[in-house]
Design a protein around this motif. Structure first.
Motif, PDB file in Angstrom:
ATOM      1  N   GLU A   1       0.864  -0.954   0.079  1.00  0.00           N
ATOM      2  CA  GLU A   1      -0.039  -0.333  -0.591  1.00  0.00           C
ATOM      3  C   GLU A   1       0.860   1.070  -0.309  1.00  0.00           C
ATOM      4  N   LYS A   2       1.633   1.110   0.979  1.00  0.00           N
ATOM      5  CA  LYS A   2       2.249   2.480   1.002  1.00  0.00           C
ATOM      6  C   LYS A   2       3.658   2.489  -0.448  1.00  0.00           C
ATOM      7  N   ILE A   3       4.047   1.856  -0.873  1.00  0.00           N
ATOM      8  CA  ILE A   3       4.886   1.648  -2.170  1.00  0.00           C
ATOM      9  C   ILE A   3       4.072   2.483  -3.187  1.00  0.00           C
ATOM     10  N   LYS A   4       2.529   1.945  -3.329  1.00  0.00           N
ATOM     11  CA  LYS A   4       1.413   2.399  -4.305  1.00  0.00           C
ATOM     12  C   LYS A   4       0.907   3.984  -4.403  1.00  0.00           C
ATOM     13  N   GLU A   5       1.451   4.659  -3.260  1.00  0.00           N
ATOM     14  CA  GLU A   5       0.523   5.620  -2.931  1.00  0.00           C
ATOM     15  C   GLU A   5       1.570   5.628  -3.143  1.00  0.00           C
ATOM     16  N   ALA A   6       3.206   6.262  -3.175  1.00  0.00           N
ATOM     17  CA  ALA A   6       4.144   7.039  -3.458  1.00  0.00           C
ATOM     18  C   ALA A   6       4.105   7.081  -4.636  1.00  0.00           C
ATOM     19  N   GLY A   7       3.777   5.615  -5.398  1.00  0.00           N
ATOM     20  CA  GLY A   7       4.147   5.697  -6.642  1.00  0.00           C
ATOM     21  C   GLY A   7       3.126   5.964  -7.478  1.00  0.00           C
ATOM     22  N   THR A   8       2.044   6.565  -6.785  1.00  0.00           N
ATOM     23  CA  THR A   8       0.519   7.676  -7.249  1.00  0.00           C
ATOM     24  C   THR A   8       1.088   8.728  -7.480  1.00  0.00           C
ATOM     25  N   GLY A   9       1.731   9.288  -6.133  1.00  0.00           N
ATOM     26  CA  GLY A   9       2.546  10.616  -6.372  1.00  0.00           C
ATOM     27  C   GLY A   9       3.568   9.934  -7.623  1.00  0.00           C
ATOM     28  N   LEU A  10       4.462   9.731  -7.953  1.00  0.00           N
ATOM     29  CA  LEU A  10       5.003   9.734  -9.369  1.00  0.00           C
ATOM     30  C   LEU A  10       4.418   9.931 -10.991  1.00  0.00           C
ATOM     31  N   ALA A  11       3.680   8.976 -10.349  1.00  0.00           N
ATOM     32  CA  ALA A  11       2.882   8.636 -11.649  1.00  0.00           C
ATOM     33  C   ALA A  11       2.295  10.712 -11.149  1.00  0.00           C
ATOM     34  N   ALA A  12       1.138  11.138 -10.629  1.00  0.00           N
ATOM     35  CA  ALA A  12       1.759  12.190 -11.322  1.00  0.00           C
ATOM     36  C   ALA A  12       2.415  13.704 -10.903  1.00  0.00           C
ATOM     37  N   LYS A  13       3.409  13.262 -10.777  1.00  0.00           N
ATOM     38  CA  LYS A  13       4.309  14.413 -10.820  1.00  0.00           C
ATOM     39  C   LYS A  13       4.749  14.582 -12.352  1.00  0.00           C
TER      40      LYS A  13
ATOM     41  N   ARG B   1      -6.371   7.658   2.417  1.00  0.00           N
ATOM     42  CA  ARG B   1      -5.086   8.076   1.280  1.00  0.00           C
ATOM     43  C   ARG B   1      -4.374   9.550   2.123  1.00  0.00           C
ATOM     44  N   PRO B   2      -3.564   9.398   2.159  1.00  0.00           N
ATOM     45  CA  PRO B   2      -2.565  10.941   2.755  1.00  0.00           C
ATOM     46  C   PRO B   2      -3.252  11.549   1.623  1.00  0.00           C
ATOM     47  N   VAL B   3      -3.769  12.839   1.863  1.00  0.00           N
ATOM     48  CA  VAL B   3      -4.325  14.591   1.787  1.00  0.00           C
ATOM     49  C   VAL B   3      -3.320  14.986   0.635  1.00  0.00           C
ATOM     50  N   ASP B   4      -2.417  14.573   0.182  1.00  0.00           N
ATOM     51  CA  ASP B   4      -1.513  15.781  -0.232  1.00  0.00           C
ATOM     52  C   ASP B   4      -1.282  14.494  -1.499  1.00  0.00           C
ATOM     53  N   VAL B   5      -1.418  13.055  -1.127  1.00  0.00           N
ATOM     54  CA  VAL B   5      -1.229  11.799  -2.652  1.00  0.00           C
ATOM     55  C   VAL B   5      -2.785  12.548  -3.550  1.00  0.00           C
ATOM     56  N   ARG B   6      -3.996  12.697  -2.901  1.00  0.00           N
ATOM     57  CA  ARG B   6      -5.426  12.712  -3.142  1.00  0.00           C
ATOM     58  C   ARG B   6      -5.105  13.761  -3.733  1.00  0.00           C
ATOM     59  N   VAL B   7      -4.978  15.355  -3.582  1.00  0.00           N
ATOM     60  CA  VAL B   7      -4.536  16.629  -4.167  1.00  0.00           C
ATOM     61  C   VAL B   7      -4.300  16.505  -5.339  1.00  0.00           C
ATOM     62  N   ALA B   8      -2.678  15.507  -5.367  1.00  0.00           N
ATOM     63  CA  ALA B   8      -1.748  15.619  -6.298  1.00  0.00           C
ATOM     64  C   ALA B   8      -2.366  14.738  -7.537  1.00  0.00           C
ATOM     65  N   SER B   9      -3.224  13.577  -7.385  1.00  0.00           N
ATOM     66  CA  SER B   9      -3.809  12.493  -7.771  1.00  0.00           C
ATOM     67  C   SER B   9      -4.755  13.396  -9.090  1.00  0.00           C
ATOM     68  N   LEU B  10      -5.877  14.561  -8.233  1.00  0.00           N
ATOM     69  CA  LEU B  10      -6.487  14.890  -8.789  1.00  0.00           C
ATOM     70  C   LEU B  10      -5.739  16.226  -9.680  1.00  0.00           C
ATOM     71  N   ASN B  11      -4.881  16.786  -9.565  1.00  0.00           N
ATOM     72  CA  ASN B  11      -4.346  17.700 -10.195  1.00  0.00           C
ATOM     73  C   ASN B  11      -4.000  16.979 -11.572  1.00  0.00           C
ATOM     74  N   ALA B  12      -3.276  15.881 -11.486  1.00  0.00           N
ATOM     75  CA  ALA B  12      -2.507  15.513 -12.379  1.00  0.00           C
ATOM     76  C   ALA B  12      -3.584  15.055 -13.268  1.00  0.00           C
ATOM     77  N   LEU B  13      -4.445  14.542 -12.843  1.00  0.00           N
ATOM     78  CA  LEU B  13      -5.884  14.044 -13.771  1.00  0.00           C
ATOM     79  C   LEU B  13      -6.279  15.328 -14.825  1.00  0.00           C
ATOM     80  N   ASN B  14      -6.219  16.467 -14.300  1.00  0.00           N
ATOM     81  CA  ASN B  14      -6.884  17.828 -14.654  1.00  0.00           C
ATOM     82  C   ASN B  14      -5.616  17.837 -16.198  1.00  0.00           C
TER      83      ASN B  14
END
Ligand code: HEC
Length: 408
Positions: free
Chosen positions: A81-93, A112-125
């Motif tokens: 789970e932790k790596i998945k989260e970190a990986g999401t941040g990376l994919a978003a970035k 999930r941590p809120v910063d990962v969720r925010v980064a994901s939303l911005n990335a999708l946009n």
């Protein structure tokens, strides 16, 4: 070995780090470290992540990481789970298109941590995700204020008429970050109705009826619009500023700042280099006072004034002297120590100079050793964040045994 690759920073080094991040035989902690390094690759923090010490990486040219990160993302998503989260941040970035479905899942996953969720939303946009407006609408109803801010911002880009009432409500009733975020979003919206909302708020500001913590955001939003009506209101507000107050031009920076960003400015910015002269929690220089406990008995006005008008009041024990010596030299510094026959001066670089009083031709008291022009390097946002950060410094100070400070 990870760190050596990171410090060298070539594309080849990045590929090596990416292989470690993706390798399921490598311990989790090491893989997380590798992911974090990929995250920071092109903008490494000047602070050592473990020790918080100043350790900038010089002469590293940015490299293209999308092609290096993209192929390992599927591996990351199949890990813990932790790596998945970190990986999401990376994919978003790095805007990895193939990761869009996982990013969308992450946005709505309240565990999930809120910063990962925010980064994901911005990335999708940014990726132009097809159902982005729906994801944004869900985000607006979330428990986390930071996600609601981003949700409204994204919705404003895809469905401005629907976003407008949500933004107006956020300015009225939201938490401080939501109010500030909503004003910033309004500034970006091309709708005339958005300008009208700002006009109403500016009219209230002229009548001193806007909470202190959003005044800066409102003024910035009004200015960004470049509307004659708003410009006029800004001028009217500026005319109400107290003329004889050294902080009159900066009153909107007294509250509403972000302490974490303030900390980054304090330690991380080389143009203002507060840390070169000031110490907080044993980290920094000794030319100026230790600020570890500055928030205990000094209010925000004092802190702001100390930065924008350092000569107005000079901290006790930091008075300066200008000495014209008999040999023609001029010495300027803070008087660290004084006896009947000798003086100890500390110059702006922190060098201590011993002076025999009999060699002094003339002596005058000088200006603050804190540079007056420092404020020119700081935006109002920077100032507000610094004031917030400093006002939170409430550590009782222990006198260091070796310190010569305040000895007279
Ligand atoms: C070149 C050295 C230098 C730099 C750079 C510098 N300061 Fe100072 N600062 C001083 C000195 C010396 C004093 C004490 C004299 C005075 O009060 O003006 C001081 C005083 C202060 C005070 C008042 C402390 C007290 O006890 O009253 C604050 C707050 C402060 N500085 C904040 C900052 C911040 C924030 C920055 C970065 C934006 C900064 N300083 C950068 C030298 C520096």
């Amino acid at each position: 070995m990870l760190n050596a690759n990171f410090r060298r920073g070539t594309a080849e080094n990045a590929a090596t780090v990416a292989r470690i991040a993706a390798d399921s035989n490598v311990p989790e902690a090491l893989r997380l470290e590798a992911i974090e390094e990929l995250n920071q690759w092109n903008d490494p923090s000047p602070l050592d992540r473990v020790l918080g010490r100043w350790q900038p990486l010089e002469n590293r040219s940015p490299i293209e990481l999308t092609g290096i990160v993209g192929p390992i993302v599927p591996d990351l998503f199949q890990s813990s789970e932790k790596i998945k989260e970190a990986g999401t941040g990376l994919a978003a970035k790095y805007g990895i298109k193939a990761a869009a479905p996982q990013l969308a899942e992450m946005v709505v996953d309240t565990k999930r941590p809120v910063d990962v969720r925010v980064a994901s939303l911005n990335a999708l946009n940014k990726l132009g995700y097809a159902s982005i407006a729906d994801v944004a609408r869900t985000a607006i109803k979330d428990q986390q204020p930071a996600l609601r801010v981003t949700g409204r911002n994204v919705l404003a880009k895809h469905d401005p008429p629907a976003a407008l009432p949500a933004l107006e409500q956020a300015i009225q009733q939201g938490t401080t970050v939501e109010k500030q975020g909503a004003l910033a979003t309004l500034a970006e919206m091309p709708l005339p109705a958005a300008t009208e909302v700002l006009i109403r708020w500016m009219q209230q500001l002229v009548q001193q009826q806007v909470p202190a913590e959003i005044q800066l955001d409102l003024l910035k939003a009004a200015k960004a619009k470049q509307s004659p009506e708003l410009d006029q209101l800004i001028a009217r507000f500026n005319a109400t500023r107290p003329q004889d107050d050294p902080i009159g031009g900066y009153l909107e920076t007294l509250s509403g700042g972000n302490a974490e960003r303030g900390r980054e400015i304090f330690y991380g910015r080389s143009d203002t280099s507060c840390r070169r002269c000031h110490m907080i929690r044993n980290n920094g220089g000794e030319v100026g006072p230790d600020l570890s406990g500055i928030g205990i008995d000094k209010d925000r006005r004092y802190l702001l004034e100390a930065i924008v008008a350092p000569n107005k009041a000079i901290a006790k024990g930091f008075e300066t002297a200008v000495l014209a010596m008999l040999d023609g030299k001029v010495l300027v510094g803070i008087i660290r120590k004084e006896t009947d026959t000798e003086l100890e001066l500390m110059d702006a670089k922190g060098t201590v100079i011993r002076v025999v009083k009999a060699d002094i031709d003339e002596r005058a008291s000088g200006k603050s050793a804190m540079p007056e022009e420092i404020v020119k390097q700081l935006s109002k946002d920077d100032l507000r964040d610094l004031v917030e950060y400093l006002s939170q410094q409430k550590q009782k100070q222990k006198q260091k045994a070796t310190s010569t400070k305040h000895e007279r």
